[in-house]
Design a protein around this motif. Structure first.
Motif, PDB file in Angstrom:
ATOM      1  N   CYS A  63       0.687  -1.172  -0.004  1.00  0.00           N
ATOM      2  CA  CYS A  63       0.209  -0.059  -0.060  1.00  0.00           C
ATOM      3  C   CYS A  63       0.928   1.282  -0.035  1.00  0.00           C
ATOM      4  CB  CYS A  63      -0.990   0.129   1.169  1.00  0.00           C
ATOM      5  SG  CYS A  63      -2.253  -0.946   0.997  1.00  0.00           S
ATOM      6  N   SER A  64       1.847   1.231   0.732  1.00  0.00           N
ATOM      7  CA  SER A  64       2.735   2.521   0.867  1.00  0.00           C
ATOM      8  C   SER A  64       3.437   2.935  -0.455  1.00  0.00           C
ATOM      9  CB  SER A  64       3.770   2.378   2.014  1.00  0.00           C
ATOM     10  OG  SER A  64       4.731   1.185   1.569  1.00  0.00           O
ATOM     11  N   LEU A  65       3.688   1.699  -1.356  1.00  0.00           N
ATOM     12  CA  LEU A  65       4.270   1.703  -2.748  1.00  0.00           C
ATOM     13  C   LEU A  65       3.256   2.275  -3.612  1.00  0.00           C
ATOM     14  CD1 LEU A  65       6.555  -1.307  -2.772  1.00  0.00           C
ATOM     15  CD2 LEU A  65       7.156   1.075  -2.560  1.00  0.00           C
ATOM     16  N   GLY A  66       2.112   2.204  -3.164  1.00  0.00           N
ATOM     17  CA  GLY A  66       0.964   2.280  -4.383  1.00  0.00           C
ATOM     18  C   GLY A  66       0.658   1.488  -5.275  1.00  0.00           C
ATOM     19  N   ALA A  67       0.862  -0.002  -4.621  1.00  0.00           N
ATOM     20  CA  ALA A  67       0.912  -1.037  -5.613  1.00  0.00           C
ATOM     21  C   ALA A  67      -0.165  -1.981  -5.166  1.00  0.00           C
ATOM     22  CB  ALA A  67       2.232  -1.475  -5.708  1.00  0.00           C
ATOM     23  N   ALA A  68      -0.695  -1.916  -4.087  1.00  0.00           N
ATOM     24  CA  ALA A  68      -1.637  -2.754  -3.558  1.00  0.00           C
ATOM     25  C   ALA A  68      -2.751  -3.180  -4.497  1.00  0.00           C
ATOM     26  CB  ALA A  68      -2.264  -2.454  -2.143  1.00  0.00           C
ATOM     27  N   VAL A  85       2.831 -14.147  -0.139  1.00  0.00           N
ATOM     28  CA  VAL A  85       2.489 -13.129  -1.155  1.00  0.00           C
ATOM     29  C   VAL A  85       1.160 -13.486  -1.770  1.00  0.00           C
ATOM     30  CG1 VAL A  85       3.006 -12.553  -3.621  1.00  0.00           C
ATOM     31  CG2 VAL A  85       4.912 -12.769  -1.850  1.00  0.00           C
ATOM     32  N   TYR A  86       1.043 -14.756  -1.960  1.00  0.00           N
ATOM     33  CA  TYR A  86      -0.543 -15.176  -2.331  1.00  0.00           C
ATOM     34  C   TYR A  86      -1.566 -14.667  -1.314  1.00  0.00           C
ATOM     35  CZ  TYR A  86      -4.375 -18.332  -3.943  1.00  0.00           C
ATOM     36  OH  TYR A  86      -5.153 -18.978  -4.380  1.00  0.00           O
ATOM     37  N   LEU A  87      -1.424 -15.024  -0.151  1.00  0.00           N
ATOM     38  CA  LEU A  87      -2.573 -14.497   0.711  1.00  0.00           C
ATOM     39  C   LEU A  87      -2.547 -12.953   0.828  1.00  0.00           C
ATOM     40  CD1 LEU A  87      -3.227 -17.540   2.994  1.00  0.00           C
ATOM     41  CD2 LEU A  87      -4.648 -16.638   1.119  1.00  0.00           C
ATOM     42  N   THR A  88      -1.516 -12.521   0.918  1.00  0.00           N
ATOM     43  CA  THR A  88      -1.517 -10.903   1.096  1.00  0.00           C
ATOM     44  C   THR A  88      -2.260 -10.330  -0.142  1.00  0.00           C
ATOM     45  OG1 THR A  88       0.638 -10.939   2.219  1.00  0.00           O
ATOM     46  CG2 THR A  88      -0.108  -8.875   1.110  1.00  0.00           C
ATOM     47  N   VAL A  89      -2.167 -10.709  -1.288  1.00  0.00           N
ATOM     48  CA  VAL A  89      -2.796 -10.363  -2.443  1.00  0.00           C
ATOM     49  C   VAL A  89      -4.171 -10.401  -2.431  1.00  0.00           C
ATOM     50  CG1 VAL A  89      -2.979  -9.976  -5.136  1.00  0.00           C
ATOM     51  CG2 VAL A  89      -0.726 -10.341  -3.689  1.00  0.00           C
ATOM     52  N   ASN A  91      -5.979 -10.898   0.047  1.00  0.00           N
ATOM     53  CA  ASN A  91      -6.647 -10.049   1.026  1.00  0.00           C
ATOM     54  C   ASN A  91      -6.660  -8.794   0.686  1.00  0.00           C
ATOM     55  OD1 ASN A  91      -7.273 -12.095   2.912  1.00  0.00           O
ATOM     56  ND2 ASN A  91      -5.282 -11.959   3.766  1.00  0.00           N
ATOM     57  N   SER A  92      -6.316  -8.221  -0.401  1.00  0.00           N
ATOM     58  CA  SER A  92      -5.960  -6.899  -0.965  1.00  0.00           C
ATOM     59  C   SER A  92      -6.987  -6.672  -2.053  1.00  0.00           C
ATOM     60  CB  SER A  92      -4.692  -6.482  -1.532  1.00  0.00           C
ATOM     61  OG  SER A  92      -4.409  -7.205  -2.682  1.00  0.00           O
ATOM     62  N   THR A  93      -6.741  -5.535  -2.661  1.00  0.00           N
ATOM     63  CA  THR A  93      -7.848  -5.239  -3.844  1.00  0.00           C
ATOM     64  C   THR A  93      -6.999  -5.430  -5.212  1.00  0.00           C
ATOM     65  OG1 THR A  93      -7.189  -2.848  -4.128  1.00  0.00           O
ATOM     66  CG2 THR A  93      -9.191  -3.571  -2.676  1.00  0.00           C
ATOM     67  N   GLY A  94      -5.798  -6.214  -4.920  1.00  0.00           N
ATOM     68  CA  GLY A  94      -5.056  -6.617  -6.180  1.00  0.00           C
ATOM     69  C   GLY A  94      -5.317  -7.859  -6.815  1.00  0.00           C
TER      70      GLY A  94
END
Length: 173
Positions: A63-68, A85-89, A91-94
């Motif tokens: 998010c801080s990179l503006g990439a989520a 990485v898989y579950l992080t993404v 859990n995001s809007t990516g």
């Protein structure tokens, strides 16, 4: 013989999304090992609580990179970091873009280019190839190496390290 509990066929813990799933897992098994793997000849254990925290750290850093909310690719062998990485993404809007590590180089470049990846996580074995071909992937804003050497090419700010992102995310939480 151990007594088995009979929950029936319809016993299912319900969840609406992956964030809820991870939260329920932490509630039920927080300090128990979720993952065990060998790293640098030592066995590492990651608890459910630590895994949730690692996904939050990585998500915060993205998010801080503006990439989520972009297309986030991952190339490399299955590992704890791949799952993180898989579950992080998820859990995001990516959008998660898994890339087969066995692809020939020209196909890898094609997949990355046509999948609109703005972030590409990769394992150490792809470091040299991606650094040599980074300009062939103009949509990729960040290449994030997992287990890679530091300062191989410090003048290229597109190349980041997974460990640094985790630290950055932790400081922002």
């Amino acid at each position: 013989m151990r007594e088995q509990k009979n929950y029936g066929y319809d016993y299912v813990v319900r969840f609406e999304n992956f964030k809820e799933m991870l939260s329920q897992a932490v509630e039920a098994c927080g300090d128990k090992p979720a993952f065990k793997f060998k790293e640098h000849q030592e066995v590492r254990e990651i608890t459910y609580a630590q895994f949730l925290l690692d996904t939050q750290k990585l998500g915060t850093a993205l998010c801080s990179l503006g990439a989520a909310d972009g297309h986030i690719g991952m190339i490399g062998a299955n590992s704890y970091y791949w799952i993180n990485v898989y579950l992080t993404v998820l859990n995001s809007t990516g959008v998660y873009v898994p890339i087969d590590k066995e692809l020939p180089p020209e196909d890898l470049l094609h997949v990355v280019g046509h999948s609109d990846c703005t972030v590409l996580f990769y394992s150490k074995s792809f470091d040299k190839f991606l650094r040599e071909n980074a300009d062939s992937m103009p949509k990729v804003r960040y290449f994030i190496g997992i287990g890679c050497e530091r300062d191989v090419c410090p003048e290229d700010s597109r190349f980041l390290h997974y460990e640094d992102l985790i630290s950055q995310g932790e400081s922002l939480l």
